[in-house]
Design an enzyme around this catalytic site. Structure first.
Site, PDB file in Angstrom:
ATOM      1  CB  ALA A 158      -1.017  -0.072   1.382  1.00  0.00           C
ATOM      2  N   PRO A 159       0.211   2.420  -0.588  1.00  0.00           N
ATOM      3  CG  PRO A 159      -1.314   3.499  -1.855  1.00  0.00           C
ATOM      4  CD  PRO A 159      -0.735   2.674  -1.200  1.00  0.00           C
ATOM      5  CD1 TRP A 160       4.641   7.681   0.576  1.00  0.00           C
ATOM      6  CD2 TRP A 160       2.713   9.234  -0.081  1.00  0.00           C
ATOM      7  NE1 TRP A 160       4.658   8.495  -0.781  1.00  0.00           N
ATOM      8  CE2 TRP A 160       3.355   9.336  -0.390  1.00  0.00           C
ATOM      9  CE3 TRP A 160       1.905  10.085   1.150  1.00  0.00           C
ATOM     10  CZ2 TRP A 160       3.556  10.254  -1.460  1.00  0.00           C
ATOM     11  CZ3 TRP A 160       1.569  11.062   0.117  1.00  0.00           C
ATOM     12  CH2 TRP A 160       2.435  11.159  -1.179  1.00  0.00           C
ATOM     13  CE  LYS A 184       6.190  -2.261   1.140  1.00  0.00           C
ATOM     14  NZ  LYS A 184       6.651  -0.836   1.783  1.00  0.00           N
ATOM     15  N   PRO A 185       2.461  -1.799   4.414  1.00  0.00           N
ATOM     16  CG  PRO A 185       2.444  -0.945   6.854  1.00  0.00           C
ATOM     17  CD  PRO A 185       2.778  -1.998   6.160  1.00  0.00           C
ATOM     18  CB  ALA A 186       4.170   3.745   2.893  1.00  0.00           C
ATOM     19  CD  GLU A 187       9.559   2.491   2.721  1.00  0.00           C
ATOM     20  OE1 GLU A 187       7.980   2.180   3.109  1.00  0.00           O
ATOM     21  OE2 GLU A 187      10.264   2.165   1.893  1.00  0.00           O
ATOM     22  CB  SER A 238       3.939   5.279  -8.555  1.00  0.00           C
ATOM     23  OG  SER A 238       5.327   4.385  -8.094  1.00  0.00           O
ATOM     24  CD  GLU A 259      -7.592  -0.108  -8.183  1.00  0.00           C
ATOM     25  OE1 GLU A 259      -7.012   1.236  -8.734  1.00  0.00           O
ATOM     26  OE2 GLU A 259      -8.041  -0.914  -7.838  1.00  0.00           O
ATOM     27  CB  CYS A 293      -4.444   7.905  -7.238  1.00  0.00           C
ATOM     28  SG  CYS A 293      -5.631   7.232  -6.047  1.00  0.00           S
ATOM     29  CD  GLU A 392       0.089  10.100  -9.389  1.00  0.00           C
ATOM     30  OE1 GLU A 392       1.546   9.126  -9.381  1.00  0.00           O
ATOM     31  OE2 GLU A 392      -0.816   9.575  -9.388  1.00  0.00           O
TER      32      GLU A 392
HETATM   33  P1  NAD Z   1       5.541   4.109  -4.777  1.00  0.00           P
HETATM   34  O1  NAD Z   1       5.160   3.188  -5.598  1.00  0.00           O
HETATM   35  O2  NAD Z   1       6.766   4.502  -4.333  1.00  0.00           O
HETATM   36  O3  NAD Z   1       5.114   2.734  -3.135  1.00  0.00           O
HETATM   37  C1  NAD Z   1       3.598   1.645  -2.466  1.00  0.00           C
HETATM   38  C2  NAD Z   1       4.486   0.779  -2.366  1.00  0.00           C
HETATM   39  O4  NAD Z   1       5.213   0.186  -3.092  1.00  0.00           O
HETATM   40  C3  NAD Z   1       4.906   1.442  -1.261  1.00  0.00           C
HETATM   41  O5  NAD Z   1       4.225   0.190   0.252  1.00  0.00           O
HETATM   42  C4  NAD Z   1       6.410   1.521  -0.750  1.00  0.00           C
HETATM   43  O6  NAD Z   1       7.633   0.704   0.026  1.00  0.00           O
HETATM   44  C5  NAD Z   1       6.165  -0.241  -1.666  1.00  0.00           C
HETATM   45  N1  NAD Z   1       7.733  -0.259  -2.935  1.00  0.00           N
HETATM   46  C6  NAD Z   1       8.413   0.426  -3.523  1.00  0.00           C
HETATM   47  N2  NAD Z   1       9.268   0.066  -4.171  1.00  0.00           N
HETATM   48  C7  NAD Z   1       8.782  -1.460  -4.192  1.00  0.00           C
HETATM   49  C8  NAD Z   1       9.851  -2.318  -4.862  1.00  0.00           C
HETATM   50  N3  NAD Z   1      10.715  -2.605  -5.499  1.00  0.00           N
HETATM   51  N4  NAD Z   1       8.795  -3.335  -4.969  1.00  0.00           N
HETATM   52  C9  NAD Z   1       7.387  -3.481  -3.793  1.00  0.00           C
HETATM   53  N5  NAD Z   1       7.463  -2.438  -4.106  1.00  0.00           N
HETATM   54  C10 NAD Z   1       7.760  -1.387  -3.132  1.00  0.00           C
HETATM   55  O7  NAD Z   1       3.912   4.831  -4.283  1.00  0.00           O
HETATM   56  P2  NAD Z   1       3.418   5.716  -2.951  1.00  0.00           P
HETATM   57  O8  NAD Z   1       4.612   7.367  -2.934  1.00  0.00           O
HETATM   58  O9  NAD Z   1       3.496   5.402  -1.766  1.00  0.00           O
HETATM   59  O10 NAD Z   1       2.401   6.941  -3.123  1.00  0.00           O
HETATM   60  C11 NAD Z   1       1.584   7.091  -4.613  1.00  0.00           C
HETATM   61  C12 NAD Z   1       1.318   6.938  -5.814  1.00  0.00           C
HETATM   62  O11 NAD Z   1       0.112   5.847  -5.410  1.00  0.00           O
HETATM   63  C13 NAD Z   1       0.887   7.005  -6.813  1.00  0.00           C
HETATM   64  O12 NAD Z   1       1.742   7.419  -7.640  1.00  0.00           O
HETATM   65  C14 NAD Z   1      -0.376   7.759  -6.641  1.00  0.00           C
HETATM   66  O13 NAD Z   1      -1.035   7.728  -7.468  1.00  0.00           O
HETATM   67  C15 NAD Z   1      -0.689   5.959  -6.254  1.00  0.00           C
HETATM   68  N6  NAD Z   1      -1.480   5.932  -5.528  1.00  0.00           N
HETATM   69  C16 NAD Z   1      -2.987   4.964  -6.498  1.00  0.00           C
HETATM   70  C17 NAD Z   1      -4.045   4.491  -5.971  1.00  0.00           C
HETATM   71  C18 NAD Z   1      -5.044   3.442  -7.228  1.00  0.00           C
HETATM   72  O14 NAD Z   1      -5.725   3.697  -6.497  1.00  0.00           O
HETATM   73  N7  NAD Z   1      -4.799   3.625  -8.414  1.00  0.00           N
HETATM   74  C19 NAD Z   1      -3.857   4.480  -4.577  1.00  0.00           C
HETATM   75  C20 NAD Z   1      -3.803   5.404  -4.194  1.00  0.00           C
HETATM   76  C21 NAD Z   1      -2.279   5.572  -4.272  1.00  0.00           C
END
Ligand code: NAD
Length: 505
Positions: A158-160, A184-187, A238, A259, A293, A392
């Site tokens: 999940a993202p943050w 796994k939530p965002a750290e 992302s 997502e 998002c 974005e």
């Molecule tokens: P991110 O992609 O940087 O991180 C998301 C998650 O992935 C975090 O838990 C992170 O620790 C993990 N991660 C990072 N690198 C990884 C890897 N190599 N392998 C596995 N996991 C890894 O995204 P973010 O910055 O936390 O969140 C923002 C993004 O999330 C934006 O792009 C936003 O649009 C997207 N988002 C999409 C939706 C949707 O429903 N489509 C909803 C919320 C956020």
């Protein structure tokens, strides 16, 4: 939960929730959880290592047979109690979310927390409506039926931006359908996922059905995605990371739900209610400080309304109150971190070279300077193919562009790699009807932008990913369909055996 000491105390044992208990990670690396409104560390914890992920997956695998074998009614009862436990914890959850993310408390209280409780209540009901589709004698000699079964251990990432709601969107459909899960939530934002898991445990969810590993993406995240005992990966984040996740998941032939990012267009036709469009654009662009998002990011306004829209949005943005997230009158909190604030500021600074910053475009000074704040920003005069229109940004930044014909407005709206959400604004039912057909996105709003409901799906098209969160549609991700065929003739030598035995009968 708005006090630092309270958070530290609550998670003194660690920020991993495995097999029903909180424990410390074993990666040897620590992570600070920072209040983005002040820059102060509210919790320091040890990150999950690959060994912790293995332990969480093993706990989920152990819990799977009994949970998958529970009746829908039993799972539903647990989820009803879970919804009630979340409602009891509402104030704590809202405070923790605001502390960890800098969200204005009115957003946490009126959106994140009630949305999460409603999702739990929805899936408590939906759990009893999982069904196979057909039972019929299609061949004449057999009865065919469909079993809809859980997939197994789900690994979710999940993202943050909405930690609590993202935990809910990932966990609830998965467990309602009989799967067990490692999330796994965002750290940087583990707090409300852990509180969510504790509420589930209080509600009687068996140990191991829901596990939380608070770890970094590169090691804990990739290890979870590649884990051989994980049957499915559900990722929200992302598009760039989603591609990496897809590569790893494909290598182990996992079911995949992605997502990803968004860059939602907001199309205003010349017969729109201007006041509604202006208010909708400002609210839709600034919700969660633009870190949404589906946020309105690109306003396309038909030429006759363009000037009035630009001045209306700029004036309204200037009235938005930045402040302490715990002050009930605060409209806009900080971004999630100083890093994210600087990233957003970088997009705006580069845009100054080719566009006009109509309002905003700076961090506030004075008392707010220590937080990751950024003023609501409107940018005009950018070309369609420029970075600020195509990428974005994930901050409180709206870009506005004019268009002439309806054809042009709809074509520009579709002209990015993303396809998560879009809105169209008009009083003409034929124009809006056309927009619902032609806007290529997982959700199209008419004369509004942002609302979501538990009964309806959320998910993207194009580079925004595939699969659905929320609603009964999410069961398509979290269940597998099995065809079962019963012979109803009792005949030993079947007619089709002729293809093997020929005329030997
Ligand atoms: P991110 O992609 O940087 O991180 C998301 C998650 O992935 C975090 O838990 C992170 O620790 C993990 N991660 C990072 N690198 C990884 C890897 N190599 N392998 C596995 N996991 C890894 O995204 P973010 O910055 O936390 O969140 C923002 C993004 O999330 C934006 O792009 C936003 O649009 C997207 N988002 C999409 C939706 C949707 O429903 N489509 C909803 C919320 C956020």
């Amino acid at each position: 939960m708005d006090q630092r000491s309270e958070v530290t105390e609550r998670f003194a044992e660690g920020a991993q929730f495995i097999a029903g208990s909180l424990r410390s990670g074993t990666s040897g690396r620590t992570q600070d959880v920072v209040d983005p409104a002040t820059g102060e560390t509210v919790l320091r914890y040890e990150l999950s290592g690959t060994g912790d992920v293995d332990a969480a997956v093993a706990a989920a695998a152990r819990a799977f047979p009994a949970w998958a074998g529970a009746t829908p009614g039993e799972r539903s009862d647990t989820l009803h109690r879970f919804a009630a436990a979340l409602a009891e914890d509402a104030a704590d959850l809202a405070a923790a979310e605001s502390l960890n993310c800098g969200k204005p408390i009115k957003l946490s209280k009126e959106f994140d927390v009630p949305g999460t409780i409603d999702n739990a209540a929805f899936f408590a009901g939906a759990a009893r409506h999982l069904e196979g589709k057909a039972a019929a004698e299609y061949s004449g000699d057999h009865t065919s039926m469909i079993r809809r079964e859980p997939v197994g251990v789900v690994g979710s990432i999940a993202p943050w931006n909405y930690p609590l709601q993202m935990a809910a969107w990932k966990v609830l459909p998965a467990i309602a359908a009989g799967n067990t899960i490692v999330l796994k939530p965002a750290e940087i934002t583990p707090l409300t996922s852990l509180l969510f898991a504790q509420a589930a445990q209080r509600a009687g969810l068996p140990d191991g059905v829901l596990n939380i590993v608070s770890g970094a993406g590169r090691d804990a995240g990739e290890h979870l995605v590649g884990h051989p005992d994980v049957a499915m990966t559900s990722f929200t984040g992302s598009t760039a990371v989603g591609k990496r996740v897809a590569e790893i998941a494909t290598g182990t032939v996992k079911r995949l739900h992605l997502e990803l990012g968004g860059k939602a267009p907001f199309v205003v036709f010349d017969d729109a209610d201007l006041e509604a469009a202006v208010h909708g654009a400002v609210a839709g662009a600034l919700i969660n400080t633009g870190q949404d998002c589906t946020a309105a990011t690109r306003a396309y306004v038909q030429r006759p309304l363009y000037d009035a829209f630009v001045s209306g949005v700029a004036d309204l943005m200037a009235t938005v109150r930045l402040g302490d997230p715990f002050d009930p009158s605060t409209d806009l909190g900080p971004l999630i971190s100083h890093t994210q604030r600087d990233r957003v500021a970088g997009f705006v600074e580069r845009a100054r070279g080719y566009a006009t910053v109509v309002t905003g475009g700076e961090a506030p000074q004075g008392e707010l300077a220590k937080g990751a704040y950024y003023r609501p920003t409107l940018i005009a005069g950018a070309a369609q193919d420029s970075e600020i229109v195509q990428s974005e940004i994930f901050g409180p930044v709206l870009v506005v562009l004019p268009f002439d014909s309806d054809d042009e407005g709809l074509a520009l709206a579709n002209d990015t790699p993303y396809g998560l959400a879009a809105s169209a604004w008009s009083r003409d039912v034929y124009r809006t009807g056309r927009a619902t057909r032609e806007l290529n996105a997982g959700c199209v709003w008419i004369n509004d932008h942002i609302p979501i409901i538990s009964e309806m799906p959320h998910g993207g098209a194009k580079a925004s990913g595939f699969g659905k969160d929320m609603s009964a549609y999410s069961f398509e991700e979290y269940t597998q369909v099995k065809h079962v065929m019963y012979d109803i003739t009792g005949v030993a030598r079947k007619d089709w055996h002729r293809t093997i035995f020929g005329d030997r009968g």
